[in-house]
Structure formats: structure tokens, C-alpha cells
Design an enzyme around this catalytic site. Structure first.
Site, short mmCIF file in Angstrom:
data_model
loop_
_atom_site.label_atom_id
_atom_site.label_comp_id
_atom_site.label_asym_id
_atom_site.label_seq_id
_atom_site.Cartn_x
_atom_site.Cartn_y
_atom_site.Cartn_z
N LYS A 64 -4.88 3.71 -11.38
CA LYS A 64 -3.72 3.82 -12.20
C LYS A 64 -4.03 4.44 -13.60
O LYS A 64 -3.32 4.79 -14.23
CB LYS A 64 -2.97 2.70 -12.03
CG LYS A 64 -2.25 2.52 -10.42
CD LYS A 64 -1.51 0.98 -10.70
CE LYS A 64 -1.82 0.24 -9.47
NZ LYS A 64 -1.10 -1.06 -9.47
N ASN A 84 0.72 -1.20 0.14
CA ASN A 84 -0.07 0.05 -0.12
C ASN A 84 0.86 1.19 0.02
O ASN A 84 0.54 2.25 -0.57
CB ASN A 84 -0.94 -0.01 1.42
CG ASN A 84 -2.11 -0.83 1.08
OD1 ASN A 84 -1.95 -1.85 0.05
ND2 ASN A 84 -2.76 -1.17 2.14
N GLU A 143 -8.10 17.61 -34.99
CA GLU A 143 -9.40 16.81 -34.76
C GLU A 143 -9.09 15.95 -33.53
O GLU A 143 -9.73 15.66 -32.25
CB GLU A 143 -9.82 15.98 -35.57
CG GLU A 143 -10.78 17.20 -36.55
CD GLU A 143 -11.08 16.39 -37.98
OE1 GLU A 143 -10.90 15.32 -38.09
OE2 GLU A 143 -11.54 17.15 -38.60
N ASN A 180 -6.95 16.31 -44.95
CA ASN A 180 -7.72 16.51 -43.61
C ASN A 180 -6.80 16.78 -42.47
O ASN A 180 -5.69 16.33 -42.27
CB ASN A 180 -8.45 15.21 -43.27
CG ASN A 180 -9.53 14.81 -44.33
OD1 ASN A 180 -10.15 15.56 -44.71
ND2 ASN A 180 -9.72 13.51 -44.58
N LYS A 229 -8.99 15.35 -50.72
CA LYS A 229 -9.00 15.64 -49.37
C LYS A 229 -7.57 15.71 -48.90
O LYS A 229 -6.89 14.94 -48.89
CB LYS A 229 -9.75 14.65 -48.69
CG LYS A 229 -11.27 14.50 -48.78
CD LYS A 229 -11.85 16.01 -48.68
CE LYS A 229 -11.85 16.32 -47.19
NZ LYS A 229 -12.95 15.33 -46.52
N THR A 281 -16.31 37.45 -31.88
CA THR A 281 -17.06 37.04 -30.76
C THR A 281 -18.33 36.34 -31.39
O THR A 281 -18.65 36.91 -32.50
CB THR A 281 -17.30 38.19 -29.83
OG1 THR A 281 -18.59 38.89 -30.48
CG2 THR A 281 -16.27 39.11 -29.45
N HIS A 282 -18.81 35.51 -30.88
CA HIS A 282 -19.79 34.58 -31.35
C HIS A 282 -19.36 33.95 -32.67
O HIS A 282 -20.48 33.79 -33.57
CB HIS A 282 -21.23 35.25 -31.25
CG HIS A 282 -21.64 36.08 -30.20
ND1 HIS A 282 -22.43 35.48 -29.31
CD2 HIS A 282 -21.12 37.39 -29.59
CE1 HIS A 282 -22.55 36.28 -28.19
NE2 HIS A 282 -21.80 37.45 -28.47
N GLN A 317 -6.74 0.26 -7.04
CA GLN A 317 -5.96 -0.32 -8.13
C GLN A 317 -6.39 0.36 -9.30
O GLN A 317 -5.58 0.75 -10.32
CB GLN A 317 -6.11 -1.81 -8.13
CG GLN A 317 -5.49 -2.42 -9.11
CD GLN A 317 -5.46 -3.80 -8.81
OE1 GLN A 317 -4.77 -4.35 -8.07
NE2 GLN A 317 -6.14 -4.80 -9.49
N SER A 347 -8.27 11.04 -47.66
CA SER A 347 -9.24 10.04 -47.72
C SER A 347 -9.22 9.07 -48.83
O SER A 347 -8.33 8.99 -49.71
CB SER A 347 -10.36 10.96 -48.35
OG SER A 347 -11.35 10.39 -48.72
N TYR A 383 -6.91 2.04 3.00
CA TYR A 383 -6.94 1.22 1.48
C TYR A 383 -7.89 0.39 1.17
O TYR A 383 -8.37 -0.38 1.93
CB TYR A 383 -5.51 0.55 1.65
CG TYR A 383 -5.30 -0.25 0.20
CD1 TYR A 383 -4.84 0.30 -1.06
CD2 TYR A 383 -5.91 -1.35 -0.12
CE1 TYR A 383 -4.54 -0.39 -2.28
CE2 TYR A 383 -5.73 -2.20 -1.35
CZ TYR A 383 -5.17 -1.59 -2.36
OH TYR A 383 -5.12 -2.15 -3.65
N1 ARG Z 1 -2.08 -3.44 -7.10
C1 ARG Z 1 -2.60 -2.93 -5.85
C2 ARG Z 1 -2.88 -1.21 -6.19
O1 ARG Z 1 -2.65 -0.97 -6.95
C3 ARG Z 1 -1.35 -2.69 -5.12
C4 ARG Z 1 -1.62 -2.72 -3.59
C5 ARG Z 1 -2.22 -3.90 -3.16
N2 ARG Z 1 -2.47 -3.82 -1.73
C6 ARG Z 1 -3.47 -4.68 -1.15
N3 ARG Z 1 -3.57 -4.83 0.02
N4 ARG Z 1 -3.91 -5.85 -2.00
O2 ARG Z 1 -3.79 -0.82 -5.23
#
Ligand code: ARG
Length: 459
Positions: free
Chosen positions: A330, A114, A295, A290, A288, A159-160, A327, A282, A322
């Protein structure tokens, strides 16, 4: 000794395969982005264990060499995180156990995945924020060079999306420059928020060992420790939100510019054009050209606030401490980091390379753009503004709008005022030196912590 590596918490009872697969999910994929940072965090932790007398100098040296090896393998694309092991933290510990023998199994004393993951993410976000500073600086440099080249070319201001007042290429691009500088300030602020060390707080409730957390923080280049172990876990999601917030704001700056360029390069406006190398074609319509690049800048920018919402919903309503939900914070975080790093250089190229259709721009500078000037000129000779406004509107309606000062206004108005560019350059270079200074300090600490001399690299 040569036991098959397994989950860190394996106690010999079998785990349901489907549940294992579900809980691991695509975590190994995202942990690949954290291997380097986990090696740094692990190295700092090993130093701290040695300082607490829990590892000998030789043991420390062996662990540092193992971590450097993992880091090198990872750089070469050769460090696998087998889903059977759950995550990167486990894969690293398993590698150390295999390479260093028993000492490899000592490294987890006084830490938890953690605080490990919080640390790896913090280091990774810090790294990306430093990179953003670089890239924002380069984007600003490209836009400033463009303003120096073409800043005085007149263009209508809207503007607009209706023609409003005289403007210029310089006045238009200056807005993006200021917004990018503001994002550099925001990134420094983000770096300040990220500048506390989570390591040494264990699972979120502290560690009953005398670990010198200040040493760990110093080794990793943090200014201070994050004092509350529980807040380390509560801050997962919060720190990521600060981070992705800045990414989304940078994205919005680029999207606005991309939008303008996209519109101005339509056949109907025809104020500017992307060079062939920056356009796509295209499959069916041979004529074309583009502006996909613009975009996609816009679409990537649109997705960044969506990542912010994802973070808020996943992490926002959890009780403290925690939970495995974290998880899933990420992916949006890492994606946002990488997206900004692709968007900024592309935007810089576009700003440097679009061409201007000066004839079309000149033709668009119709006299009506100076209607406000005419009204204000009347107020200077004593006519109340509302009356002046009415008189000019009447002249326009009757097709009699031909102010004597028009030629003079055309010469100078709508240009970026002299001096502004100088001020902008001064601010830009001071932000750049500040970023370089910070990078030197942080990257110096990072390089030292993995150096396997067994001594205190922070000493
Ligand atoms: N993969 C976990 C996460 O990103 C790592 C930490 C895991 N901790 C646990 N007590 N299972 O949160």
C-alpha cells in the site's frame, strides 16, 4: 450488546502486544487513504446482500446511512483507525456495529478483508489515474500555451550536450508535450487494466453464497467482474505495479524537462531563468537563487522507480493467494499516487513561468549549428554525402565556414513545423473528452452507490 470493539478475528485468547504492534505496523496510516473507497465497496456489498435477500430494505438503508456518516467524518478528518482494531476495514465495521446495532454486524457476510482491501485499492487507483489524466491534460495545456507564446525563439539543439543543430523553444517543449500525451494513453490503458471488480471473491477462494457479483461490479462502475477469486489476490502487487509503472513514466517525463531547465538556467548557459517566486535562497550566500523546485522534481521522479522495485520485491515471488506481505504494497502505491499529483502542477507552473534570455539564445545560435545543413545542401547539388561532409569539416577547420544560405536557414530551420501544433491540439482535446466521459460514468456510479435511499442506485 455494547461490547468493546476489537479485532474481527478475536476469539478471546490474548495476543502478544509486540506481535500485534508489529503486524499492524503503519497500516492504519495507509488505510486512512482508503476509508472513502472502503465505504463505497461496503455500500455496494450491502446492496448485493440485500439483493440476495440477506438484508431487508430497512437494514440496507441503515447501513448505507452509517457508511455515509463514516465517509463524512473521514472527510472532516474525524474518523480514527485505532491500532488496537488493526485496520480501516475493522474500524468501519466497528463503527457500523455501534451506530446501526445488530445490522452493523451483518455486513461482513460473504466478504473478507482480502477482497475488501483489493477493492478499496482498485477504486483508489482508479480515482488517482483519473486525476492524473486531468493533471497531464493541464500540463499539456500549459506547455502548448508556452509554445504558442515563444515557440519560434531559436535555441541550439544538443547531442552529447554539445551544440548540434538549430532548434527552438517550440521544438524543445514539443517533446515533453508528446511524452505527456503518451502518458495519457498509458493512463487510459492502466484504467482498462484496473476495470474489473474484485469484490465478492472473499478470501481468495470464492464465497458459498449466491451473490450477484455483476450487480456489485455495476454499482461500483466497473465494466466487469474479476472472474478468478484467486487471481484477485494474485493481482495485488500486479495492479499496483501497473499503476506505479505509469507514475514512474510520468515522473521521468517531468524529470527530463526539469533537468533541461535546470541546466539552461545555470549562469553558464543563462538561456532561461525561474521567476523569484519559484526559486529558493541560501542561508549563507545572499546572491543565490536556487532551482530547488527542479531538483526535487528530479528526485521525486527518481524515487518512483524505486517504489516499483519495492513492489516487485514484496509481491513478486509470493505463492498464490493472500499473504500478509501484501499489506506493505500500500505504501509505495499511495505515495506514488500523491507524488504525481504534486509534481504535475508544479511542472506546469515552471513551464508557464520561466523567462527566456533571448539575447543569450541568439548569441548561442552559432553558424556551426548549420554544418549539417551545408553538407546536405551540397548533396542536393550532386556531391556524395561523405565528400560533402568532408568539405564542410574542412571549411570549419579552416575558419571559412560561411554558407550563402545561412541567413535563410536561420529564418526557418529548427522551428516546429506548421501543422504539428494543430495535430497535437486535436489529439489533446480528444483525450480530454475521453477522460471526461469516463469520469462522468465512474463518478456517477460512485456517487449513487452511497446514496442512502435503500433502492438499487445502479438500476
Ligand atoms: N491490512 C491487510 C492488507 O492490507 C488487510 C487484509 C487483511 N487480511 C488478512 N487475512 N489478515 O493486506
Amino acid at each position: 450488546m455494547s461490547q468493546q470493539p476489537t479485532r474481527l478475528w478475536d476469539k478471546g485468547t490474548p495476543v502478544d502486544e509486540a506481535v500485534h504492534r508489529f503486524t499492524v505496523g503503519d497500516d492504519p496510516q495507509w488505510d486512512q487513504h482508503l476509508v472513502h473507497w472502503d465505504c463505497l465497496g461496503s455500500a455496494a456489498h450491502a446492496h448485493t446482500l440485500a439483493a440476495a435477500g440477506l438484508l431487508t430494505a430497512d437494514e440496507l438503508a441503515s447501513l448505507l446511512a452509517g457508511l455515509a456518516e463514516i465517509d463524512a467524518r473521514h472527510r472532516a478528518g474525524q474518523f480514527a483507525i485505532p491500532p488496537a482494531l488493526e485496520d480501516g476495514h475493522t474500524a468501519i465495521e466497528a463503527y457500523l456495529a455501534q451506530r446501526c446495532g445488530e445490522v452493523g454486524t451483518k455486513i461482513h457476510a460473504g466478504r473478507s478483508r482480502n477482497d475488501q482491501v483489493a477493492t478499496a485499492l482498485r477504486l483508489s487507483m482508479r480515482h488517482h489515474a483519473l486525476r492524473w489524466l486531468d493533471l497531464l491534460g493541464e500540463f499539456v495545456a500549459a506547455a502548448l500555451a508556452r509554445i504558442e507564446r515563444d515557440g519560434d525563439v531559436p535555441m541550439p539543439g544538443y547531442t552529447h550536450m554539445q551544440p548540434a543543430m538549430p532548434s527552438s523553444v517550440g521544438l524543445w517543449l514539443h517533446a515533453s508535450v508528446e511524452a505527456a500525451l503518451e502518458q495519457m494513453h498509458a493512463t487510459f490503458d492502466l484504467l482498462r487494466r484496473l476495470d474489473t471488480c474484485p469484490l465478492g471473491t472473499g478470501a481468495g477462494l470464492g464465497v458459498p453464497l449466491a451473490l450477484d457479483r455483476a450487480l456489485t461490479a455495476r454499482l461500483l462502475g466497473f465494466s466487469r467482474v474479476q472472474r478468478s477469486p484467486l487471481d484477485v489476490q494474485n493481482a495485488r502487487g500486479r495492479m499496483e505495479t501497473y499503476f506505479v509503472r505509469v507514475a514512474a513514466d510520468i515522473g521521468a517525463v517531468l524529470a527530463k524537462l526539469a533537468n533541461d531547465l535546470w541546466l539552461f538556467s545555470t549562469a553558464e548557459f543563462d538561456f532561461c531563468r525561474l521567476p523569484d517566486a519559484l526559486t529558493t535562497g541560501s542561508s549563507i550566500m545572499p546572491q543565490k537563487r536556487n532551482a530547488d523546485v527542479l531538483e526535487l522534481l528530479r528526485a521525486h521522479a527518481a524515487r518512483l522507480p524505486a517504489r516499483l522495485v519495492e513492489l516487485a520485491l514484496v509481491a513478486g515471488k509470493l505463492p498464490s493467494g493472500y499473504q500478509r506481505d501484501l499489506q506493505l504494497t500500500k505504501e509505495p502505491t499511495i505515495r506514488a499516487a500523491l507524488e504525481i499529483e504534486e509534481m504535475l502542477p508544479v511542472a506546469g507552473r515552471v513551464v508557464g513561468e520561466f523567462t527566456l534570455n533571448r539575447a543569450k539564445l541568439a548569441a548561442a545560435m552559432r553558424p556551426e549549428l548549420y554544418a549539417t545543413h551545408a553538407a546536405l545542401a551540397l548533396t542536393q547539388s550532386g556531391v556524395p554525402f561523405r565528400e560533402a561532409y568532408r568539405r564542410v569539416a574542412e571549411e570549419l577547420r579552416a575558419g571559412r565556414f560561411q554558407p550563402a544560405e545561412l541567413a535563410a536557414w536561420r529564418e526557418s530551420d529548427g522551428r516546429l513545423p506548421a501543422g504539428v501544433l494543430g495535430e497535437v491540439r486535436t489529439e489533446w482535446s480528444s483525450l480530454k473528452s475521453r477522460a471526461e466521459e469516463l469520469r462522468r460514468r465512474i463518478k456517477g456510479a460512485e456517487a449513487a452507490v452511497l446514496a442512502s435511499n435503500g433502492g438499487d442506485p445502479g438500476a
